[in-house]
Scaffold this active site. Structure first.
Site, PDB file in Angstrom:
ATOM      1  N   ARG A   3       2.651 -11.571   5.899  1.00 48.05           N
ATOM      2  CA  ARG A   3       2.473 -10.241   5.304  1.00 48.05           C
ATOM      3  C   ARG A   3       3.552  -9.294   6.180  1.00 48.05           C
ATOM      4  O   ARG A   3       3.423  -9.442   7.510  1.00 48.05           O
ATOM      5  CB  ARG A   3       1.226  -9.444   5.293  1.00 48.05           C
TER       6      ARG A   3
ATOM      7  N   HIS B  14       4.176  -8.293  -4.237  1.00 49.64           N
ATOM      8  CA  HIS B  14       2.984  -8.792  -3.913  1.00 49.64           C
ATOM      9  C   HIS B  14       2.314  -9.915  -4.925  1.00 49.64           C
ATOM     10  O   HIS B  14       1.109  -9.603  -5.468  1.00 49.64           O
ATOM     11  CB  HIS B  14       1.738  -7.558  -3.756  1.00 49.64           C
TER      12      HIS B  14
ATOM     13  N   GLN C 299      -1.587 -11.232  -5.244  1.00 49.28           N
ATOM     14  CA  GLN C 299      -2.252 -10.060  -5.848  1.00 49.28           C
ATOM     15  C   GLN C 299      -2.358 -10.293  -7.455  1.00 49.28           C
ATOM     16  O   GLN C 299      -3.372 -10.332  -8.202  1.00 49.28           O
ATOM     17  CB  GLN C 299      -2.071  -8.639  -5.493  1.00 49.28           C
TER      18      GLN C 299
ATOM     19  N   ASP D  91      -1.397   1.635  -8.373  1.00 50.96           N
ATOM     20  CA  ASP D  91      -1.392   1.521  -6.884  1.00 50.96           C
ATOM     21  C   ASP D  91      -1.488   2.757  -5.988  1.00 50.96           C
ATOM     22  O   ASP D  91      -1.143   3.928  -6.688  1.00 50.96           O
ATOM     23  CB  ASP D  91      -0.327   0.330  -6.487  1.00 50.96           C
TER      24      ASP D  91
ATOM     25  N   CYS E 108      -5.100  -2.969  -6.958  1.00 50.99           N
ATOM     26  CA  CYS E 108      -5.167  -3.951  -5.947  1.00 50.99           C
ATOM     27  C   CYS E 108      -6.080  -3.661  -4.871  1.00 50.99           C
ATOM     28  O   CYS E 108      -6.539  -4.614  -4.198  1.00 50.99           O
ATOM     29  CB  CYS E 108      -3.649  -4.301  -5.644  1.00 50.99           C
TER      30      CYS E 108
ATOM     31  N   ARG F 132      -9.250 -12.701  -5.616  1.00 53.29           N
ATOM     32  CA  ARG F 132      -8.171 -13.003  -4.558  1.00 53.29           C
ATOM     33  C   ARG F 132      -8.716 -14.459  -3.837  1.00 53.29           C
ATOM     34  O   ARG F 132      -7.697 -15.239  -3.635  1.00 53.29           O
ATOM     35  CB  ARG F 132      -8.083 -11.826  -3.264  1.00 53.29           C
TER      36      ARG F 132
HETATM   37  N1  NVA Z   1       1.744  -0.999  -2.481  1.00 51.20           N
HETATM   38  C1  NVA Z   1       0.783  -1.099  -1.368  1.00 51.20           C
HETATM   39  C2  NVA Z   1      -0.235  -2.396  -1.673  1.00 51.20           C
HETATM   40  C3  NVA Z   1      -1.355  -2.464  -0.694  1.00 51.20           C
HETATM   41  C4  NVA Z   1      -1.977  -3.761  -1.033  1.00 51.20           C
HETATM   42  C5  NVA Z   1       1.450  -1.491  -0.020  1.00 51.20           C
HETATM   43  O1  NVA Z   1       2.644  -2.145  -0.065  1.00 51.20           O
HETATM   44  O2  NVA Z   1       1.022  -0.772   1.080  1.00 51.20           O
HETATM   45  N1   CP Z   2      -4.878  -5.665  -2.267  1.00 51.12           N
HETATM   46  C1   CP Z   2      -4.573  -6.303  -0.866  1.00 51.12           C
HETATM   47  O1   CP Z   2      -3.639  -6.645  -0.792  1.00 51.12           O
HETATM   48  O2   CP Z   2      -5.624  -5.807  -0.025  1.00 51.12           O
HETATM   49  P1   CP Z   2      -5.208  -5.684   1.502  1.00 51.12           P
HETATM   50  O3   CP Z   2      -4.204  -4.901   2.072  1.00 51.12           O
HETATM   51  O4   CP Z   2      -6.704  -5.066   1.966  1.00 51.12           O
HETATM   52  O5   CP Z   2      -5.030  -7.056   1.968  1.00 51.12           O
END
Ligand code: NVA
Ligand code: CP
Length: 327
Positions: free
Chosen positions: A106, A133, A136, A242, A281, A309
Site C-alpha cells: 500500500r 484500489h 477493494q 468514498d 469501502c 475483503r
Molecule cells: N480513497 C481512500 C480509500 C481508503 C480505503 C484513500 O485513498 O484514503
Molecule cells: N477499504 C480499505 O481499504 O480499508 P483500510 O484502509 O482500513 O484497509
C-alpha cells in the site's frame, strides 16, 4: 522476471481473469463457511505486507487470508523497514522478494508500485495506491453478486441463491479518486453501466477515463461523468461513495468539505435509485460523504462488503498462485 503476473490494477486484467478471481473468492468463502478452513493453495508460503499508509481492513484481511490459505504473513510498516528511511524501491523489492512468496504493498504514487513490481521476483498486489484500489473492487463485486446484481447472470445465479440477476447500474458519488478510478476499470472491463458524479474540479483523471472509454468500446460498458449526483443516482441499483479526504490529503480538509457540499449520499439520494444497495469501502465519515441513516439502513451492505475483503483476497492470492506457478 517480466512474465510474472501481478495484481496492480484491473486495467492489466482481462474480463475472464477478473471473473476468475470473483469466482475463486466466492468458492473459497462458501467452502470456508462450510467449515473447510484451511486451503492448500498457499501452504507454507509467506506474504509480505508493506504499508506506507494506514489500514484496518486491508491489513487484517490479507494477514488472516494468508493464514487461512495455509501460509503466513508479515506486516512491514514504513516506520519499521529501511524503505521509510530512504532505501530505494528497487533494492527493497529485490531483497524482500528473494525471501517471500508474494508481496502486498500500500503506497502513494502508482508508479512506485509499478517500479516495485518490475524488480520483484514474486507476484505483487496493489493494496491501494493514489490512483487505484483494485482489491477493494473484487470484494465489492462479490457483494453485488451475492445481492443478485452482476454480469454473466446464469453463471452467478447459484451464488445469489438463484435470485434473478439484475444487470449492474452503478452510481458513484464524490471524489474522482482511487475508488472512482477502480470503478471505471471494473465497469469498463465487465461491460456494465457506471454513472459518476463529482464536484467541479474533483473529476476523475482524464488519462484513466480515456483508458476506461477505450475498454468500454469493446465490453459495451456505458459510462457517464457529470457534476450532478441526482442525475447519476437515477435508477441505479448500486450507489457508492468514498471519503472526500483520502490518505495524504489531510491538509485539504477544509477546502474539500466546502466544495463537496451537496454530494452527501443521504436517504433522498438513495430513493432516486431502483431499490439500490449502498456500498462504501470504509472508513466512512458520517455526515460528510454519507449520512448516518444510510450507513445504518437495510440497503447498506457495508459490513458484508468489508468481510468480503477477506474472501476476495484469498481469491486474488489463489489466482496469482495459479497464474504464476501452474506453468
Ligand atoms: N480513497 C481512500 C480509500 C481508503 C480505503 C484513500 O485513498 O484514503
Ligand atoms: N477499504 C480499505 O481499504 O480499508 P483500510 O484502509 O482500513 O484497509
Amino acid at each position: 522476471m517480466c512474465s510474472i503476473k501481478h495484481f496492480l490494477s484491473l486495467k492489466d486484467l482481462s474480463k475472464e481473469e477478473i471473473l476468475r478471481i470473483v469466482h475463486l473468492g466466492i468458492e473459497i468463502k462458501n467452502r470456508f463457511l462450510q467449515g473447510q478452513r484451511i486451503q492448500p493453495y498457499f501452504k507454507d508460503k509467506t506474504l509480505a505486507m508493506i504499508f506506507e499508509k494506514s489500514s484496518t481492513r486491508t491489513r487484517v484481511s490479507f494477514e488472516v487470508g494468508a493464514y487461512q490459505l495455509g501460509g503466513n504473513a508479515i506486516f512491514l510498516s514504513n516506520k519499521d523497514i529501511q524503505l521509510g528511511r530512504g532505501e530505494i524501491i528497487k533494492d527493497t523489492s529485490r531483497v524482500i522478494s528473494s525471501m517471500v512468496d508474494m508481496i502486498m504493498i500500500r503506497t502513494f504514487e502508482h508508479q512506485r508500485l509499478e517500479e516495485f513490481a518490475r524488480y520483484s521476483s514474486v507476484p505483487v498486489i496493489n493494496g491501494l495506491s493514489d490512483d487505484f484500489h483494485p482489491t477493494q473492487l473484487m470484494a465489492d463485486y462479490i457483494t453485488m453478486v451475492e445481492c443478485g446484481i452482476g454480469v454473466e447472470s446464469d453463471f452467478y445465479a447459484p451464488y445469489a441463491n438463484n435470485k434473478s440477476m439484475q444487470k449492474p447500474i452503478v452510481c458513484y458519488i464524490g471524489d474522482g479518486n482511487n475508488m472512482a478510478h477502480s470503478w471505471l476499470m471494473l465497469a469498463s472491463k465487465l461491460g456494465f453501466e457506471l454513472n459518476i458524479a463529482t464536484p467541479k474540479g474533483f473529476e476523475v483523471q482524464e488519462s484513466i477515463l480515456k483508458l476506461a472509454l477505450d475498454s468500454a468500446k469493446e465490453s459495451g460498458a456505458k459510462i457517464s461523468i457529470s457534476n450532478d449526483p441526482k442525475v447519476a443516482a437515477l435508477k441505479a441499483n448500486v450507489i457508492t461513495t468514498d471519503t472526500w479526504i483520502s490518505m495524504g490529503q489531510e491538509s485539504q480538509k477544509e477546502e474539500r468539505v466546502s466544495k463537496f457540499k451537496g454530494f452527501c449520499v443521504d436517504s433522498d439520494l438513495m430513493n432516486l435509485g431502483d431499490n439500490a444497495i449502498f456500498l462504501h469501502c470504509l472508513p466512512a465519515y458520517r455526515g460528510y460523504e454519507v449520512s448516518d441513516e444510510v450507513m445504518e439502513s437495510s440497503q447498506s451492505k457495508i459490513f458484508i462488503e468489508a468481510e468480503n475483503r477477506l474472501h476476495a483476497h484469498k481469491g486474488i492470492m489463489t489466482f496469482l498462485e495459479e497464474e504464476n506457478w501452474k506453468k
